[in-house]
Structure formats: C-alpha cells, structure tokens
Scaffold this motif. Structure first.
Motif, PDB file in Angstrom:
ATOM      1  N   GLU A  33       0.713  36.729  40.663  1.00 53.92           N
ATOM      2  CA  GLU A  33       0.376  35.494  41.350  1.00 53.92           C
ATOM      3  C   GLU A  33       1.565  35.009  42.157  1.00 53.92           C
ATOM      4  OE1 GLU A  33      -2.473  33.824  41.504  1.00 53.92           O
ATOM      5  OE2 GLU A  33      -3.466  35.380  40.338  1.00 53.92           O
ATOM      6  N   ASP A  34       1.265  34.205  43.174  1.00 54.69           N
ATOM      7  CA  ASP A  34       2.323  33.756  44.076  1.00 54.69           C
ATOM      8  C   ASP A  34       3.391  32.947  43.364  1.00 54.69           C
ATOM      9  OD1 ASP A  34       1.975  32.611  47.526  1.00 54.69           O
ATOM     10  OD2 ASP A  34       3.051  34.270  46.577  1.00 54.69           O
ATOM     11  N   PHE A  35       2.931  32.125  42.412  1.00 57.29           N
ATOM     12  CA  PHE A  35       3.891  31.211  41.793  1.00 57.29           C
ATOM     13  C   PHE A  35       4.783  31.916  40.781  1.00 57.29           C
ATOM     14  CE2 PHE A  35       1.536  31.200  37.920  1.00 57.29           C
ATOM     15  CZ  PHE A  35       0.200  31.154  38.270  1.00 57.29           C
ATOM     16  N   SER A  36       4.428  33.155  40.384  1.00 50.71           N
ATOM     17  CA  SER A  36       5.259  33.831  39.397  1.00 50.71           C
ATOM     18  C   SER A  36       6.324  34.704  40.060  1.00 50.71           C
ATOM     19  CB  SER A  36       4.390  34.694  38.484  1.00 50.71           C
ATOM     20  OG  SER A  36       3.749  35.679  39.271  1.00 50.71           O
ATOM     21  N   LEU A  37       6.252  34.852  41.372  1.00 48.09           N
ATOM     22  CA  LEU A  37       7.261  35.632  42.091  1.00 48.09           C
ATOM     23  C   LEU A  37       8.452  34.736  42.411  1.00 48.09           C
ATOM     24  CD1 LEU A  37       4.856  37.448  44.521  1.00 48.09           C
ATOM     25  CD2 LEU A  37       6.146  38.507  42.676  1.00 48.09           C
ATOM     26  N   PRO A  38       9.640  35.340  42.655  1.00 49.87           N
ATOM     27  CA  PRO A  38      10.773  34.496  43.057  1.00 49.87           C
ATOM     28  C   PRO A  38      10.430  33.722  44.321  1.00 49.87           C
ATOM     29  CG  PRO A  38      11.420  36.814  42.910  1.00 49.87           C
ATOM     30  CD  PRO A  38       9.996  36.743  42.502  1.00 49.87           C
ATOM     31  N   ALA A  39      10.868  32.462  44.340  1.00 45.06           N
ATOM     32  CA  ALA A  39      10.477  31.571  45.427  1.00 45.06           C
ATOM     33  C   ALA A  39      11.689  31.219  46.275  1.00 45.06           C
ATOM     34  CB  ALA A  39       9.868  30.299  44.853  1.00 45.06           C
ATOM     35  N   TYR A  40      11.438  30.723  47.468  1.00 45.70           N
ATOM     36  CA  TYR A  40      12.504  30.249  48.348  1.00 45.70           C
ATOM     37  C   TYR A  40      12.792  28.789  48.019  1.00 45.70           C
ATOM     38  CZ  TYR A  40      14.880  28.671  52.491  1.00 45.70           C
ATOM     39  OH  TYR A  40      15.785  28.111  53.335  1.00 45.70           O
ATOM     40  N   PRO A  47      23.166  28.601  47.823  1.00 49.58           N
ATOM     41  CA  PRO A  47      23.386  28.968  49.226  1.00 49.58           C
ATOM     42  C   PRO A  47      22.587  30.184  49.670  1.00 49.58           C
ATOM     43  CG  PRO A  47      25.302  29.514  47.915  1.00 49.58           C
ATOM     44  CD  PRO A  47      24.372  28.803  47.008  1.00 49.58           C
ATOM     45  N   LEU A  48      22.309  31.121  48.751  1.00 50.16           N
ATOM     46  CA  LEU A  48      21.543  32.322  49.119  1.00 50.16           C
ATOM     47  C   LEU A  48      20.330  32.414  48.205  1.00 50.16           C
ATOM     48  CD1 LEU A  48      24.532  34.744  49.625  1.00 50.16           C
ATOM     49  CD2 LEU A  48      23.058  33.801  51.381  1.00 50.16           C
ATOM     50  N   PRO A  49      19.174  31.927  48.663  1.00 47.97           N
ATOM     51  CA  PRO A  49      17.990  31.972  47.801  1.00 47.97           C
ATOM     52  C   PRO A  49      17.532  33.395  47.548  1.00 47.97           C
ATOM     53  CG  PRO A  49      17.711  30.439  49.617  1.00 47.97           C
ATOM     54  CD  PRO A  49      18.930  31.224  49.915  1.00 47.97           C
ATOM     55  N   GLU A  50      16.634  33.526  46.541  1.00 44.27           N
ATOM     56  CA  GLU A  50      16.248  34.864  46.102  1.00 44.27           C
ATOM     57  C   GLU A  50      15.437  35.602  47.139  1.00 44.27           C
ATOM     58  OE1 GLU A  50      16.072  33.731  41.387  1.00 44.27           O
ATOM     59  OE2 GLU A  50      14.315  33.495  42.652  1.00 44.27           O
ATOM     60  N   VAL A  51      14.585  34.889  47.902  1.00 47.56           N
ATOM     61  CA  VAL A  51      13.796  35.552  48.946  1.00 47.56           C
ATOM     62  C   VAL A  51      14.078  34.864  50.276  1.00 47.56           C
ATOM     63  CG1 VAL A  51      11.943  36.405  47.517  1.00 47.56           C
ATOM     64  CG2 VAL A  51      11.858  34.079  48.351  1.00 47.56           C
ATOM     65  N   ALA A  52      13.769  35.580  51.338  1.00 48.67           N
ATOM     66  CA  ALA A  52      13.884  34.974  52.665  1.00 48.67           C
ATOM     67  C   ALA A  52      12.766  33.978  52.856  1.00 48.67           C
ATOM     68  CB  ALA A  52      13.829  36.058  53.733  1.00 48.67           C
ATOM     69  N   PHE A  53      12.933  33.109  53.839  1.00 50.11           N
ATOM     70  CA  PHE A  53      11.947  32.051  54.034  1.00 50.11           C
ATOM     71  C   PHE A  53      10.645  32.619  54.572  1.00 50.11           C
ATOM     72  CE2 PHE A  53      10.076  28.151  54.605  1.00 50.11           C
ATOM     73  CZ  PHE A  53       9.759  27.875  55.918  1.00 50.11           C
ATOM     74  N   VAL A  54      10.753  33.436  55.596  1.00 48.26           N
ATOM     75  CA  VAL A  54       9.545  33.993  56.213  1.00 48.26           C
ATOM     76  C   VAL A  54       9.227  35.311  55.530  1.00 48.26           C
ATOM     77  CG1 VAL A  54       8.543  34.800  58.350  1.00 48.26           C
ATOM     78  CG2 VAL A  54      10.133  32.900  58.382  1.00 48.26           C
ATOM     79  N   LYS A  55       8.026  35.338  54.919  1.00 52.15           N
ATOM     80  CA  LYS A  55       7.671  36.576  54.188  1.00 52.15           C
ATOM     81  C   LYS A  55       6.976  37.583  55.103  1.00 52.15           C
ATOM     82  CE  LYS A  55       5.523  34.763  50.668  1.00 52.15           C
ATOM     83  NZ  LYS A  55       5.764  33.559  49.886  1.00 52.15           N
TER      84      LYS A  55
END
Lengths: 171, 77
Positions: A33-40, A47-55
């Motif tokens: 599910e979307d909410f269980s994946l690493p989020a921005y 300073p460096l989130p786990e995923v980029a903003f634009v998927k």
C-alpha cells in the motif's frame, strides 16, 4: 469403477490448482500500500528524504534524468533547477517561510477573552448576590485604622506610609 | 535564476556559533537579573530595616499600641 473414481479425483485436483493460481494473480505477494512505503517529507531536520518528491516522471523528466548521468557541467541552470524540483518539493527558504497566522491566532485569543469578559459582566450583574458587609467603606476605614494601631508591616508596608505624629498618610 | 552568484553561506561551526551566542546571552541575562534584584530589592530592603531599627524604642511603640487599645491582656491606662 475404481479407475474412474481415481481419474475424477485427479481431475478435481487439477481444476482446484488452476483456480488457486488464478486467485493469487501473478506474483503471489500482496501489493504494497502507498502509506506503507517510505514517504517524502519536507522537514528542516531531514535534509535528504528517503524518496524523491516526484515519483512518476514524464518523458521529458526521464530524458533529463538520463542527461544527469553524464557530466553535470553540461546541464544548464534551468535543468539543474528542474532536477532539484524533481527531488524536492520546497527549498529550505520556501519551507521556513513565515506566515501571517500569528495575527489570526492573536485575534482569536483576544476575541474569546472579550467574550469571557462579557460573560463575567453578565454574571456579576444578574447572578451573584451582594458582597459581604466587610467591604463597605466604613468597615474598611475601621479595619485600616486598626492595622495602623497594631503597627502592621512597620518597616516597608502599610504602617511605614502613615505619619503617626500628624495622624495622616505620609506624602 | 539570479545572474549574480549569491554569497556562499556559512557551512561549518553553525552549532558552535549558536552555542556561543546563547551561552553569552544566558550568562549576561542571569547575571543582569541577579544584579537588578540585588540593587533594586535586596539592598533597599536591608537599608530600610537598618533605618527602622536604628532608633527604635520598643517600649514607646508598645505604649502607643496599648493606648490605641489593640491588646487584650494590656488594656489602656
């Protein structure tokens, strides 16, 4: 008879397994599910989130990402900004920008303080009974005279403000 | 994008700078508060008590209070 019985059993097993395969789909694992994946996140302390903003990149952005794999000096300023915006939602300056929320908060607080004041006025006028007789002016003057006679707080308090010779308050 | 380059911001020793600022400020504020209290409250109070008791005559005070009638066990003469 036995052979036909055995054959029908085999046939039943074959049918059931094929049904099972169709029920599970392709992989046999549950879709994440979307909410269980690493989020921005847009946070000052991350300073460096786990995923980029634009998927999901558009074709143009995908081409830009390919260009990023080459030398970065070949990128123009606009392309660098575009790559930044793919990776991050807001810059630190945008993230930390102030707002005018404090005015709303202050206004709301003062407004409700005013409402409370109105309620208190109504209560004093319509609800509460009379105050005790010991608050009347005569009683208070008698009380103060007695306090002065007893020399209450003679160093820094009330008796220090009274002139005992002239029998009046000190100027 | 601006045509001129922005000046390079400070990259290092950010916490050290913040700590120095706040340590200074905290020290000055606390010492200032203590000094203000000493010179505004404590010293005047000590002086007031010294002045009061310099020429204090308790018996005269007692007779004045007795004459005013505030004592139960020492009625006015």
């Amino acid at each position: 008879m036995l052979a036909s019985r055995a054959f029908s059993l085999v046939g039943k097993r074959a049918i059931s397994t094929s049904i099972c395969v169709r029920a599970h789909g392709h992989a046999g694992v549950v879709k994440a599910e979307d909410f269980s994946l690493p989020a921005y996140v847009n946070r000052r302390d991350v300073p460096l989130p786990e995923v980029a903003f634009v998927k999901d990149l558009s074709a143009q952005q995908k081409a830009l990402k390919e260009k990023e794999k080459a030398s970065w000096t070949a990128l123009s300023v606009d392309e660098k900004v575009e790559l930044y915006r793919i990776k991050f939602n807001e810059s630190y300056a945008e993230m930390n920008r102030g707002s005018n929320e404090w005015k709303t908060v202050l206004g709301g607080v003062l407004f409700f303080l005013g409402v409370t004041g109105l309620i208190l006025i109504w209560q004093k006028h319509y609800m509460y009974g009379p105050i005790p007789h010991t608050f009347s002016d005569e009683w208070l003057s008698m009380q103060t005279k007695r306090m002065l006679d007893m020399r209450i707080n003679p160093v820094e308090g009330i008796s220090s403000q009274w002139d005992y010779e002239k029998n009046e308050w000190k100027k | 994008m601006s045509s001129a380059l922005l000046p390079k911001p400070q990259m290092r020793r950010l916490l050290a700078r913040r700590m120095k600022f706040h340590l200074f400020g905290a020290f000055l504020l606390s010492v200032g508060c203590a000094a203000l209290y000493k010179f505004g409250v404590a010293d005047p109070r000590k002086r007031a008590y010294a002045e009061f008791y310099k020429n204090y005559d308790p018996m005269k005070d007692f007779e004045a209070m007795r004459a005013a009638g505030v004592f139960e066990s020492a009625p006015p003469k």
